[in-house]
Design a protein around this motif. Sequence first.
Motif, short mmCIF file in Angstrom:
data_model
loop_
_atom_site.label_atom_id
_atom_site.label_comp_id
_atom_site.label_asym_id
_atom_site.label_seq_id
_atom_site.Cartn_x
_atom_site.Cartn_y
_atom_site.Cartn_z
N VAL A 1 3.87 19.79 -6.42
CA VAL A 1 3.08 21.01 -6.50
C VAL A 1 3.07 21.71 -5.16
O VAL A 1 3.12 22.94 -5.07
CB VAL A 1 1.64 20.69 -6.95
CG1 VAL A 1 0.86 21.96 -7.14
CG2 VAL A 1 1.65 19.91 -8.24
N ARG B 1 4.13 5.77 -5.37
CA ARG B 1 4.27 5.77 -6.82
C ARG B 1 3.23 6.67 -7.45
O ARG B 1 3.52 7.46 -8.34
CB ARG B 1 4.06 4.36 -7.37
CG ARG B 1 5.31 3.51 -7.30
CD ARG B 1 5.06 2.24 -8.07
NE ARG B 1 6.17 1.32 -7.87
CZ ARG B 1 6.03 0.03 -7.62
NH1 ARG B 1 4.82 -0.49 -7.54
NH2 ARG B 1 7.07 -0.73 -7.45
N LEU B 2 2.00 6.57 -6.96
CA LEU B 2 0.92 7.34 -7.57
C LEU B 2 1.18 8.83 -7.44
O LEU B 2 0.87 9.60 -8.34
CB LEU B 2 -0.42 7.00 -6.90
CG LEU B 2 -1.03 5.69 -7.36
CD1 LEU B 2 -2.28 5.39 -6.57
CD2 LEU B 2 -1.34 5.73 -8.83
N LEU C 1 0.83 -1.20 0.00
CA LEU C 1 0.00 0.00 0.00
C LEU C 1 0.87 1.25 0.00
O LEU C 1 0.62 2.21 -0.75
CB LEU C 1 -0.92 -0.01 1.23
CG LEU C 1 -1.83 1.19 1.39
CD1 LEU C 1 -2.82 1.26 0.25
CD2 LEU C 1 -2.58 1.12 2.71
N VAL D 1 4.15 10.28 -7.16
CA VAL D 1 5.39 10.72 -7.81
C VAL D 1 5.27 10.67 -9.33
O VAL D 1 5.85 11.47 -10.04
CB VAL D 1 6.57 9.86 -7.32
CG1 VAL D 1 7.81 10.16 -8.11
CG2 VAL D 1 6.83 10.14 -5.85
N ARG D 2 4.48 9.74 -9.87
CA ARG D 2 4.44 9.55 -11.32
C ARG D 2 3.69 10.67 -12.02
O ARG D 2 3.08 11.53 -11.39
CB ARG D 2 3.77 8.22 -11.64
CG ARG D 2 4.67 7.10 -11.24
CD ARG D 2 4.45 5.89 -12.07
NE ARG D 2 5.41 4.88 -11.62
CZ ARG D 2 5.21 3.59 -11.69
NH1 ARG D 2 4.09 3.14 -12.20
NH2 ARG D 2 6.11 2.75 -11.28
N VAL D 3 3.71 10.60 -13.36
CA VAL D 3 3.03 11.61 -14.17
C VAL D 3 1.58 11.75 -13.72
O VAL D 3 0.90 10.76 -13.53
CB VAL D 3 3.08 11.21 -15.66
CG1 VAL D 3 2.25 12.15 -16.50
CG2 VAL D 3 4.52 11.21 -16.14
N GLY D 4 1.14 12.97 -13.56
CA GLY D 4 -0.21 13.19 -13.09
C GLY D 4 -0.28 13.30 -11.58
O GLY D 4 -1.28 13.75 -11.03
N GLY D 5 0.80 12.89 -10.89
CA GLY D 5 0.81 12.99 -9.43
C GLY D 5 1.08 14.42 -8.99
O GLY D 5 1.37 15.29 -9.79
N ARG E 1 2.48 1.74 -3.39
CA ARG E 1 1.51 2.15 -4.39
C ARG E 1 1.20 3.63 -4.25
O ARG E 1 1.21 4.39 -5.22
CB ARG E 1 0.21 1.35 -4.24
CG ARG E 1 -0.80 1.65 -5.32
CD ARG E 1 -2.17 1.14 -4.92
NE ARG E 1 -2.82 2.10 -4.04
CZ ARG E 1 -4.03 2.60 -4.24
NH1 ARG E 1 -4.73 2.21 -5.27
NH2 ARG E 1 -4.55 3.46 -3.40
N ALA F 1 -9.45 10.34 -4.63
CA ALA F 1 -9.00 9.63 -5.84
C ALA F 1 -9.38 8.15 -5.74
O ALA F 1 -9.83 7.55 -6.72
CB ALA F 1 -7.50 9.78 -6.01
N ASP F 2 -9.25 7.59 -4.54
CA ASP F 2 -9.59 6.18 -4.36
C ASP F 2 -11.09 5.95 -4.38
O ASP F 2 -11.57 4.90 -4.78
CB ASP F 2 -9.02 5.66 -3.05
CG ASP F 2 -7.55 5.32 -3.19
OD1 ASP F 2 -7.10 5.18 -4.34
OD2 ASP F 2 -6.86 5.22 -2.17
#
Lengths: 255, 223, 204, 57
Positions: free
Chosen positions: B25, B14-15, B8, B17-21, B11, B74-75
Amino acid sequence: MAFWDYANPTRFLKLVQVVLPWLTGLCVLASAAGLYMSFFIAPEDYQQGQTVRIMYIHVPAAWLSMMCYSIMAVSSLGTLVWKHPLADVSAKAAAPIGAAFTFMALVTGSLWGKPMWGTYWVWDARLTSVLVLLIMYLGLMTLWRTMEDPIKAGKAAAVLTLVGALNLPVIKFSVDWWNTLHQPASVMRMDGPTIHPDILWPLLVMAVAFTLLFFVLHLMAMRNEIMRRRVRTLRLRAASAAHPRSAVATAQPAE
Amino acid sequence: MSTWALALFQRDLRLSVRVGGSALVGVLFFLAVVTVIPFGVGPDLNLLSRIGPAILWIGALLATLLGLDRLFQADRDDGTLDLMLMAGRPLELVVLIKCLAHWVATGLPLVVAAPLLAIFLNLEPAAMGAVTLTLLVGTPALTLIGAIGAALTVSLRRGGLLLAVLVVPLAIPVLIFGVSAADAAIHDPVPFLTPFLILCALSLIAAVIGPIASAAALRFESD
Amino acid sequence: MFEDLSFSLEGGSALVVTGANGIGKSSLLRTLAGLVSLAHGSIRLEGGAPDTPSEEHIHYFGHQDAVKPALSVLENLQFWQSFAAAAHVSGFSGSSVDPMDALNLLGIGHTARLPAAFLSAGQKRRLSLCRLLVTPRPVWLMDEPTSALDRVSETQLLGLMNAHLAAGGLIVTATHSDLALEKTLILHLRAGDAAAPSPEEALQ
Amino acid sequence: MDLGSHAGFIFASYGLCLLTVLGLIAWVRIDKANLEKALKDLAEQGVSRRRPQEGGR
């Protein structure tokens, strides 16, 4: 997306392949010469002493930070007006490099300011407008990161870049418009430089070295960006193509 | 216990840090807030160094609140939350781990950026260290308290603003002791350790109350 | 929402819930999943682990896919494998399928390393189905399982559902299309009253 | 060469600039390596850039 597979990007990649080694070589030579000149040939300043040597990286970095933004602004026009396929690639690739040069200008500036002014940072017009430039760069990078579709992201970023370009003249003329601690321009003047040639030459060589460095990095980053878009196109294709081998494999266990 | 918790945590990290994260900001917002304040109060360096710790703390609070609205939303939007409720894992722990991952992705960068921003506010090295230390200890509390607000507003489309309104009053104690610990490090006679230890205690309390309250809110929300 | 609704289902059989739109098929499934609490009455799962609530024996396969576009297909599935707890019940012999095998089984093995953002709606649906395979749980609640699936995947899905029933599992599904499942009961929801489940095939 | 009492500031500036440039170079190189790996993986999977054009698009 097939647009990307043809003509311009492919031809551009070939061009990069040819030009890049020469540019890199020149950049290394110019940097070596510039570093040598700024440490061993340039005299120390009668007012500022040895700290004047920081100028040989501070001023080129500051120039580059603005040149990079100008290139991004022109690229944005290319995206919005001429719809050139490489324009938003160029703009996107330039942003992190511009941010790095702006960061360098700010850091060297405050390391120069501490011994000269007694403080790392003052909120005067020049310094603040450069800080705003850094925030603009970082904001643009974030905008690109958060939008999934590169075409849409390119357009949105182009609009923001052009609006932000208003900051450039503010930075350039801030030393003349407001009364600040920062010294006024002494090289880029209408009536010729007001600076001694012994100082001017190392500065110019360093500026050439920084410019070459920028172009080397920019071309490499643009190449990466083109590859990134290829990967994206291919992945979309890979997902949509049903794989014949796996289709055969499914038939048995499902029964 | 450890495998699913690690899965968890990874995950969520990663969510963000990755593109769209949205990991960076928050730092950018922090930088923007700190840049804007001197325009408002004037560029007087003495004044800035006096109110510097407060500016940094308020900036960190706002930046934390800004990123919190997507913590559970988001979840929920893609049905993950329903499955998490049915996963057979204690929801309180799930919330705690999600908060931890969220803090590593958004809170820790704020702490790292704080010394740099302290230069802009003309803080002394001692004050710089003190503010950074208090932020390191205090921002987890902000995330954990904010999680309650995030859980309460999870089903609202435009929950971000309401979230901020709900959480700010709860976060005031953290702000008080964070700023007073940082101030104590600058002005000699006041002891630094007393408010600092209270701040640590607040973080620990938040680590208990935050997940329990958020888990309860999420359970009601799914009804 | 419902009144006087009661039914029971034994291992190895499926219950197909039918009825007009808006009659509450989805709500029924969500209630069974424990996501909506009951006003009166109870849901019991016999033979389950004693101190675990019934919803932890259940896979809920709803309208939403719970697929994260930023993660790769395999990462999505591996997360659910390690996150959702398996439930072992006497009389249910389902076992955990390796994530990669599950993807191959549903014909999306070639996408394993791609970000899930690149998947089509049907492929996301299939990825979501893989979730039911990597963690063994005896009860599957499936809300319109065939939506967004093409004919080939629908056949595959039926095969998987029958295999689950053969392993002693239970399936409750709300659907409009005819599913050729073995041992099916039909629960038809109507406004006013609910018909009792009518056996379509003889139960053992 | 004597850089006087402010040698620390001078070296810090040059050092930080060097680090920033090295960071940029590392970013570009790592990015390139990752993308080339992704392209290689896709090529191994048999996804080619040219195929769909023949399919009459």
